[in-house]
Motif scaffolding. Structure first.
Motif, mmCIF file in Angstrom:
data_model
loop_
_atom_site.group_PDB
_atom_site.id
_atom_site.type_symbol
_atom_site.label_atom_id
_atom_site.label_comp_id
_atom_site.label_asym_id
_atom_site.label_seq_id
_atom_site.Cartn_x
_atom_site.Cartn_y
_atom_site.Cartn_z
ATOM 1 N N VAL A 146 -21.789 -14.720 13.266
ATOM 2 C CA VAL A 146 -22.488 -15.487 12.785
ATOM 3 C C VAL A 146 -22.564 -17.087 13.131
ATOM 4 O O VAL A 146 -21.348 -17.695 13.564
ATOM 5 N N SER A 147 -23.863 -17.771 13.440
ATOM 6 C CA SER A 147 -23.796 -19.072 13.576
ATOM 7 C C SER A 147 -24.689 -19.688 12.490
ATOM 8 O O SER A 147 -25.366 -19.037 11.961
ATOM 9 N N ILE A 148 -24.645 -21.244 12.366
ATOM 10 C CA ILE A 148 -25.369 -21.598 11.472
ATOM 11 C C ILE A 148 -26.032 -22.923 11.841
ATOM 12 O O ILE A 148 -25.605 -23.445 12.979
ATOM 13 N N LYS A 149 -27.060 -23.496 11.371
ATOM 14 C CA LYS A 149 -27.860 -24.571 11.569
ATOM 15 C C LYS A 149 -27.828 -25.429 10.356
ATOM 16 O O LYS A 149 -28.355 -25.064 9.565
ATOM 17 N N VAL A 150 -27.490 -26.563 10.444
ATOM 18 C CA VAL A 150 -27.524 -27.473 9.381
ATOM 19 C C VAL A 150 -27.980 -28.859 9.721
ATOM 20 O O VAL A 150 -28.276 -29.260 10.798
ATOM 21 N N ARG A 151 -28.206 -29.479 8.468
ATOM 22 C CA ARG A 151 -28.468 -31.094 8.564
ATOM 23 C C ARG A 151 -27.334 -31.531 7.954
ATOM 24 O O ARG A 151 -26.109 -30.995 7.521
ATOM 25 N N LEU A 152 -27.648 -32.977 7.878
ATOM 26 C CA LEU A 152 -26.216 -33.712 7.428
ATOM 27 C C LEU A 152 -26.210 -33.569 5.950
ATOM 28 O O LEU A 152 -25.099 -33.820 5.250
ATOM 29 N N LYS A 208 -28.239 -6.434 8.110
ATOM 30 C CA LYS A 208 -28.022 -5.085 8.548
ATOM 31 C C LYS A 208 -29.303 -4.567 9.334
ATOM 32 O O LYS A 208 -29.152 -3.965 10.255
ATOM 33 N N ILE A 209 -30.460 -4.905 9.023
ATOM 34 C CA ILE A 209 -31.571 -4.456 9.855
ATOM 35 C C ILE A 209 -31.553 -5.234 11.210
ATOM 36 O O ILE A 209 -31.954 -4.422 12.233
ATOM 37 N N ILE A 210 -31.198 -6.381 11.162
ATOM 38 C CA ILE A 210 -31.234 -7.023 12.505
ATOM 39 C C ILE A 210 -30.153 -6.391 13.407
ATOM 40 O O ILE A 210 -30.366 -6.129 14.464
ATOM 41 N N GLU A 211 -29.136 -5.926 12.735
ATOM 42 C CA GLU A 211 -28.132 -5.362 13.455
ATOM 43 C C GLU A 211 -28.379 -4.008 13.940
ATOM 44 O O GLU A 211 -28.128 -3.541 15.220
ATOM 45 N N SER A 212 -29.281 -3.377 13.284
ATOM 46 C CA SER A 212 -29.814 -2.027 13.619
ATOM 47 C C SER A 212 -30.949 -1.958 14.830
ATOM 48 O O SER A 212 -31.052 -0.954 15.346
ATOM 49 N N LEU A 213 -31.524 -3.262 15.040
ATOM 50 C CA LEU A 213 -32.289 -3.618 15.910
ATOM 51 C C LEU A 213 -31.361 -3.600 17.193
ATOM 52 O O LEU A 213 -32.334 -4.050 18.447
ATOM 53 N N GLY A 214 -30.091 -4.007 17.275
ATOM 54 C CA GLY A 214 -29.420 -3.962 18.510
ATOM 55 C C GLY A 214 -29.133 -5.574 18.850
ATOM 56 O O GLY A 214 -28.316 -5.762 19.614
ATOM 57 N N TYR A 215 -29.273 -6.425 17.718
ATOM 58 C CA TYR A 215 -28.671 -7.694 18.019
ATOM 59 C C TYR A 215 -27.267 -7.942 17.561
ATOM 60 O O TYR A 215 -26.652 -7.201 16.633
ATOM 61 N N ARG A 216 -26.724 -8.945 18.217
ATOM 62 C CA ARG A 216 -25.200 -9.256 17.997
ATOM 63 C C ARG A 216 -24.737 -10.329 17.340
ATOM 64 O O ARG A 216 -23.808 -10.643 16.896
ATOM 65 N N GLU A 217 -25.886 -11.124 17.027
ATOM 66 C CA GLU A 217 -25.480 -12.521 16.424
ATOM 67 C C GLU A 217 -26.648 -12.849 15.344
ATOM 68 O O GLU A 217 -28.047 -12.084 15.606
ATOM 69 N N VAL A 218 -26.498 -13.327 14.369
ATOM 70 C CA VAL A 218 -27.442 -13.931 13.576
ATOM 71 C C VAL A 218 -27.261 -15.445 12.940
ATOM 72 O O VAL A 218 -26.117 -15.628 13.116
ATOM 73 N N ASN A 219 -28.348 -16.136 13.120
ATOM 74 C CA ASN A 219 -28.339 -17.493 12.540
ATOM 75 C C ASN A 219 -28.544 -17.910 11.233
ATOM 76 O O ASN A 219 -29.698 -17.457 10.895
ATOM 77 N N LEU A 220 -27.711 -18.453 10.565
ATOM 78 C CA LEU A 220 -28.147 -18.768 9.109
ATOM 79 C C LEU A 220 -28.782 -19.929 8.941
ATOM 80 O O LEU A 220 -28.093 -21.059 9.300
ATOM 81 N N ASN A 221 -30.003 -20.131 8.430
ATOM 82 C CA ASN A 221 -30.648 -21.406 8.330
ATOM 83 C C ASN A 221 -30.075 -22.025 7.277
ATOM 84 O O ASN A 221 -30.286 -21.745 5.882
ATOM 85 N N MET A 222 -29.352 -23.340 7.401
ATOM 86 C CA MET A 222 -28.920 -24.267 6.235
ATOM 87 C C MET A 222 -29.309 -25.551 6.481
ATOM 88 O O MET A 222 -28.762 -26.612 6.218
#
Length: 332
Positions: A159-165, A107-121
């Motif tokens: 939402v985008s995600i970054k994963v390993r195997l 929500k803070i990221i959204e309030s800064l005007g960003y339209r995407e967040v990447n979830l570190n997995m």
């Protein structure tokens, strides 16, 4: 890739060998997140000396460790829009495993005007994985689905995600495919190693291919792109991939993205002022945190450069002060 041009009017057939990139107008290059290395200080210097090399960057992760964090927290210093002007466009990345904490951070990221967040997995560090964060999330598909659905429901962020195997077994990510495909994700970035591999050994391109064909989203390839030849070999193997993430390769060779794009540049002219600019920004940005942290990260940055330039990293490794590091960097 090797292209061979046959020279005419020769009794013996000679060949000229050129290294060329298969980069096309459809391809996108993305700067990988590397904690305290590809932060704002690096991105601004990079855009200054190598403009438009990367389409965007995923930021080093923001830790979602509390629901009381506010916009003034140091956690958000790297992504403040006013500070990121004249820099590489960014997508903020979040790491955590608590739905409430992650939502608050988003929500803070959204309030800064960003339209995407990447979830570190995908972070492979042992202390992070052991707490069920980063790559440690891969063994908990129910939690992943719950967290992503909450972000999508309660914010306007994509939402985008970054994963390993996986953590210890490549089947971890395979088991996640139904969950991943059930969610309206912006993209899925795959680093084809397990967490226990860290960055050792070869990337598992066979497993990457399986996942890339099973997952019904835009796929980003990440891992071991250190040269134009590396990129071209991967491009030939995976012509259907159009998004490429590079991290360690560009720390070793800051001109790599230019080289892949086919943009001519004078390495001898650009490299030294770029290093100086990064160093000055790095020290100015991080000195207020912790002197030991700054020295450690400057050593890490220098080690990548040393490997890329084939020079002895020993003096940098044994440096005991920022002044010593500064003197050594000036000699590169």
């Amino acid at each position: 890739m090797e292209l061979r041009a046959i020279l005419p009017k020769q009794k013996k057939v000679d060949t000229l060998v050129f290294l060329t990139s298969l980069f096309s107008s459809e391809d996108r290059l993305i700067l990988a997140p590397m904690q305290n290395l590809t932060s704002l200080f690096f991105r601004k210097s990079f855009e200054k000396f190598f403009p438009k090399s990367f389409d965007y960057a995923i930021t080093p992760f923001i830790s979602a460790t509390s629901n009381k964090t506010d916009i003034k927290s140091i956690h958000f210093k790297d992504i403040l829009p006013q500070d990121n002007e004249n820099s590489i466009p960014i997508v903020p990345q979040v790491i955590g495993n608590n739905r409430e904490y992650i939502l608050n951070t988003c929500k803070i990221i959204e309030s800064l005007g960003y339209r995407e967040v990447n979830l570190n997995m995908g972070c492979p560090k042992k202390d992070i994985v052991s707490r069920g964060r980063g790559a440690g999330m891969l063994t908990n598909p129910d939690s992943i689905q719950e967290i992503i659905e909450t972000i999508l429901k309660d914010t306007t962020l994509q939402v985008s995600i970054k994963v390993r195997l996986g953590v210890k077994d490549s089947s971890d990510c395979r088991k996640l495919v139904p969950v991943i495909n059930s969610l309206p994700l912006k993209s899925v970035c795959i680093h084809p190693r397990k967490a226990i591999d860290f960055y050792e050994g070869s990337v598992d391109v066979d497993e990457f291919e399986y996942l890339a064909k099973e997952i019904k989203h835009t796929i980003i390839y990440n891992g071991d792109i250190f040269s134009v030849e590396d990129f071209s070999n991967l491009k030939m193997r995976f012509p259907f991939i159009k998004h490429w993430m590079i991290g360690r390769g560009v720390l070793k060779n800051p001109l790599l993205a230019f080289e892949i794009r086919g943009i001519p540049a004078e390495k001898d002219i650009l490299l030294k002022p770029f290093i100086k600019d990064v160093e000055e920004n790095f020290i100015a940005t991080l000195r207020s945190y912790n002197e030991r942290l700054v020295l450690g990260k400057m050593k890490e940055f220098a080690k990548y450069l040393c490997k890329g330039l084939n020079i002895d990293e020993g003096p940098f490794v044994h440096s005991t002060s920022l002044e010593e590091i500064n003197s050594l960097l000036n000699q590169i």
